[in-house]
Design a protein around this motif. Structure first.
Motif, mmCIF file in Angstrom:
data_model
loop_
_atom_site.group_PDB
_atom_site.id
_atom_site.type_symbol
_atom_site.label_atom_id
_atom_site.label_comp_id
_atom_site.label_asym_id
_atom_site.label_seq_id
_atom_site.Cartn_x
_atom_site.Cartn_y
_atom_site.Cartn_z
ATOM 1 N N LYS A 21 0.857 -1.174 0.000
ATOM 2 C CA LYS A 21 0.000 0.000 0.000
ATOM 3 C C LYS A 21 0.901 1.235 0.000
ATOM 4 O O LYS A 21 1.946 1.254 0.654
ATOM 5 C CB LYS A 21 -0.920 -0.001 1.221
ATOM 6 C CG LYS A 21 -1.932 -1.148 1.215
ATOM 7 C CD LYS A 21 -2.819 -1.107 2.453
ATOM 8 C CE LYS A 21 -3.822 -2.263 2.434
ATOM 9 N NZ LYS A 21 -4.692 -2.254 3.650
ATOM 10 N N VAL A 22 0.448 2.278 -0.705
ATOM 11 C CA VAL A 22 1.269 3.502 -0.794
ATOM 12 C C VAL A 22 0.358 4.725 -0.882
ATOM 13 O O VAL A 22 -0.686 4.688 -1.559
ATOM 14 C CB VAL A 22 2.251 3.452 -1.997
ATOM 15 C CG1 VAL A 22 1.515 3.324 -3.311
ATOM 16 C CG2 VAL A 22 3.178 4.655 -1.971
ATOM 17 N N THR A 23 0.739 5.746 -0.174
ATOM 18 C CA THR A 23 -0.017 6.998 -0.170
ATOM 19 C C THR A 23 0.962 8.181 -0.195
ATOM 20 O O THR A 23 1.981 8.164 0.532
ATOM 21 C CB THR A 23 -0.882 7.119 1.093
ATOM 22 O OG1 THR A 23 -1.736 5.968 1.176
ATOM 23 C CG2 THR A 23 -1.723 8.385 1.053
ATOM 24 N N ILE A 24 0.665 9.179 -1.004
ATOM 25 C CA ILE A 24 1.472 10.416 -0.977
ATOM 26 C C ILE A 24 0.985 11.271 0.184
ATOM 27 O O ILE A 24 -0.213 11.557 0.309
ATOM 28 C CB ILE A 24 1.375 11.190 -2.311
ATOM 29 C CG1 ILE A 24 2.065 10.400 -3.426
ATOM 30 C CG2 ILE A 24 1.994 12.582 -2.190
ATOM 31 C CD1 ILE A 24 1.973 11.032 -4.796
ATOM 32 N N THR A 25 1.893 11.658 1.047
ATOM 33 C CA THR A 25 1.538 12.449 2.240
ATOM 34 C C THR A 25 1.773 13.951 2.038
ATOM 35 O O THR A 25 1.180 14.772 2.744
ATOM 36 C CB THR A 25 2.355 11.962 3.446
ATOM 37 O OG1 THR A 25 3.758 12.018 3.127
ATOM 38 C CG2 THR A 25 1.971 10.534 3.805
ATOM 39 N N ALA A 26 2.619 14.286 1.098
ATOM 40 C CA ALA A 26 2.876 15.700 0.786
ATOM 41 C C ALA A 26 3.449 15.773 -0.618
ATOM 42 O O ALA A 26 4.190 14.872 -1.039
ATOM 43 C CB ALA A 26 3.833 16.328 1.796
ATOM 44 N N PRO A 27 3.080 16.798 -1.376
ATOM 45 C CA PRO A 27 2.155 17.862 -1.000
ATOM 46 C C PRO A 27 0.709 17.371 -1.057
ATOM 47 O O PRO A 27 0.441 16.280 -1.579
ATOM 48 C CB PRO A 27 2.409 18.930 -2.067
ATOM 49 C CG PRO A 27 2.811 18.138 -3.263
ATOM 50 C CD PRO A 27 3.604 16.974 -2.737
ATOM 51 N N SER A 28 -0.198 18.187 -0.546
ATOM 52 C CA SER A 28 -1.605 17.819 -0.618
ATOM 53 C C SER A 28 -2.130 18.121 -2.019
ATOM 54 O O SER A 28 -1.572 18.954 -2.748
ATOM 55 C CB SER A 28 -2.416 18.577 0.439
ATOM 56 O OG SER A 28 -2.261 19.967 0.269
ATOM 57 N N ALA A 88 2.897 7.967 -6.620
ATOM 58 C CA ALA A 88 3.994 7.186 -6.053
ATOM 59 C C ALA A 88 3.692 5.711 -6.314
ATOM 60 O O ALA A 88 2.559 5.239 -6.088
ATOM 61 C CB ALA A 88 4.125 7.455 -4.567
ATOM 62 N N LYS A 89 4.676 4.989 -6.769
ATOM 63 C CA LYS A 89 4.518 3.566 -7.093
ATOM 64 C C LYS A 89 5.431 2.761 -6.158
ATOM 65 O O LYS A 89 6.654 2.901 -6.225
ATOM 66 C CB LYS A 89 4.878 3.303 -8.549
ATOM 67 C CG LYS A 89 4.767 1.831 -8.957
ATOM 68 C CD LYS A 89 5.199 1.671 -10.423
ATOM 69 C CE LYS A 89 5.150 0.219 -10.853
ATOM 70 N NZ LYS A 89 5.616 0.051 -12.256
ATOM 71 N N ALA A 90 4.779 1.946 -5.254
ATOM 72 C CA ALA A 90 5.542 1.135 -4.308
ATOM 73 C C ALA A 90 5.649 -0.294 -4.829
ATOM 74 O O ALA A 90 4.657 -0.894 -5.281
ATOM 75 C CB ALA A 90 4.863 1.148 -2.944
ATOM 76 N N THR A 91 6.857 -0.842 -4.745
ATOM 77 C CA THR A 91 7.106 -2.219 -5.176
ATOM 78 C C THR A 91 7.644 -2.998 -3.977
ATOM 79 O O THR A 91 8.570 -2.536 -3.290
ATOM 80 C CB THR A 91 8.118 -2.245 -6.331
ATOM 81 O OG1 THR A 91 7.608 -1.456 -7.416
ATOM 82 C CG2 THR A 91 8.373 -3.669 -6.818
ATOM 83 N N ASP A 92 7.045 -4.220 -3.715
ATOM 84 C CA ASP A 92 7.507 -4.986 -2.547
ATOM 85 C C ASP A 92 8.600 -5.966 -2.950
ATOM 86 O O ASP A 92 9.026 -6.010 -4.106
ATOM 87 C CB ASP A 92 6.333 -5.686 -1.843
ATOM 88 C CG ASP A 92 5.710 -6.799 -2.677
ATOM 89 O OD1 ASP A 92 6.300 -7.185 -3.711
ATOM 90 O OD2 ASP A 92 4.612 -7.253 -2.309
ATOM 91 N N ASN A 93 8.992 -6.768 -1.950
ATOM 92 C CA ASN A 93 10.127 -7.670 -2.158
ATOM 93 C C ASN A 93 9.821 -8.812 -3.105
ATOM 94 O O ASN A 93 10.715 -9.518 -3.573
ATOM 95 C CB ASN A 93 10.601 -8.228 -0.825
ATOM 96 C CG ASN A 93 9.505 -8.947 -0.072
ATOM 97 O OD1 ASN A 93 8.410 -8.421 0.121
ATOM 98 N ND2 ASN A 93 9.780 -10.176 0.383
#
Length: 362
Positions: A21-28, A88-93
């Motif tokens: 899971k991924v979330t952009i926290t800044a900027p709004s 933002a694109k998160a990639t796991d192991n």
């Protein structure tokens, strides 16, 4: 006593990998920035059944940067103008990837900064002389663009413009007065700034005296009593005009001429030695006196008088005892008749000292 049952075989398969899971926290989202700003894009990425190997940050489909360790962020510097969708694109192991909800930001054009300009020469309170030439120089800079031109002013009057550094204007033949000089710099977007004024003072040029010389007669010239002499002079003024030329014998004014060629006719010269000068006066009242010319006037040689007997006429005949009046006309071109003597041969008969000249012979 124990008994073992028949064996039961079971198969345990690998649990399906859960995406991170991924979330952009800044900027709004809907944040607004100014062209050239720097922003830090931060995100939170988690993986319940593994680890995060990397988080990639995108502007649309364009990769901005990657972070492989928490906290995950990317610094985007010198923002261009426009509307941008950041993810933002998160990639796991295990290679599973998740893209965050997009964050939209707006980057507006930076307000144009006005240029800066300073006059570097002349210095304020500088003093000059009428007719001088000065070079007005300035330094002009623009932090967010370029200088298009620098205008140079005397009060509100435009003196000149320079479009390339070093910025300057040559002001020639300065008039008399106090002047407030400014430089106005204009940048490539039309913003303009006026420099602090530089005040200069231009004073009147000291008046140059005229020049004068007697051209005739030459010094030590000789003349005869009664002659007429034409005195001529040449007079000039480098910074004005000649108003008059006075001609002098010693300290005695002989005459004045107000227009060229400058001259004076001295008639009926008296006997003596004379020092002649010419005095030229210009339009500002400054005068100059020529070198003296010395002349010598000698006495004129005396011309003899003329005399004629008007009566009696020659070969006249008279009788013994008669009385006759002998009359004559006597003249002198360069003087007067002092007397007329009447003779019979060499014998003086009589004298007359006043005209009409006569003698009565009885």
């Amino acid at each position: 006593t124990a008994t073992v049952s028949a064996p039961i075989v079971i198969n345990v398969i690998e649990k399906a990998n859960e995406a991170p899971k991924v979330t952009i926290t800044a900027p709004s989202t809907n944040s607004q920035f100014i062209q050239g700003d720097n922003i830090s894009i931060t995100s939170v990425a988690t993986d319940t059944d593994g680890t995060i190997s990397k988080v990639e940050f995108y502007n649309g489909t364009t990769l901005l940067g990657t972070d492989t360790s928490a906290p995950y962020s990317f610094d985007w510097t010198n923002l261009p103008i426009g509307n941008f969708s950041i993810t933002a694109k998160a990639t796991d192991n295990k290679g599973a990837a998740t893209v965050s909800a997009p964050i939209v930001i707006y980057v507006i054009e930076k307000a144009n900064e006005a240029p800066k300009v300073t006059i570097t020469a002349p210095g304020t309170s500088s003093q000059f002389i009428q007719g001088d030439n000065i070079s007005i120089t300035s330094v002009a800079t623009d932090t967010d663009g370029t200088i298009a031109k620098v205008d140079f002013y005397n009060e509100t009057s435009l003196l000149g413009t320079d479009t390339s550094a070093p910025y300057s204007f040559d002001w020639t033949n300065l008039p008399i007065g106090n002047f407030s000089i400014t430089a106005k710099a204009t940048d490539n977007k039309g913003a303009a700034t006026v420099s602090a004024p530089v005040v200069i003072n231009v004073i009147e040029k000291a008046n140059d005296a005229p020049k004068v010389a007697i051209t005739a007669p030459s010094t030590n010239s000789q003349f005869i009593q009664g002659d007429q002499l034409s005195i001529t002079a040449n007079a000039t003024d480098s910074d004005g005009t000649i108003v008059k030329v006075d001609f002098y014998n010693g300290t005695s004014l002989l005459g004045t001429d107000t227009s060229a060629p400058y001259s004076f006719d001295w008639i009926n010269l008296p006997i003596g030695n004379f020092s002649i000068t010419a005095k030229a006066t210009d339009n500002k009242g400054t005068a100059a006196v020529s070198s003296p010319v010395v002349i010598n006037v000698t006495e004129k040689a005396n011309e003899a008088p003329k005399v004629t007997i008007t009566a009696p006429s020659t070969n006249s005949q008279f009788t013994q005892g008669d009385n006759i009046s002998i009359t004559s006309v006597a003249t002198d071109t360069d003087g007067t008749i002092a007397k007329v003597d009447f003779y019979n041969g060499t014998s003086l008969l009589g004298t007359d000292t006043t005209a009409p000249y006569s003698f009565d012979w009885t």
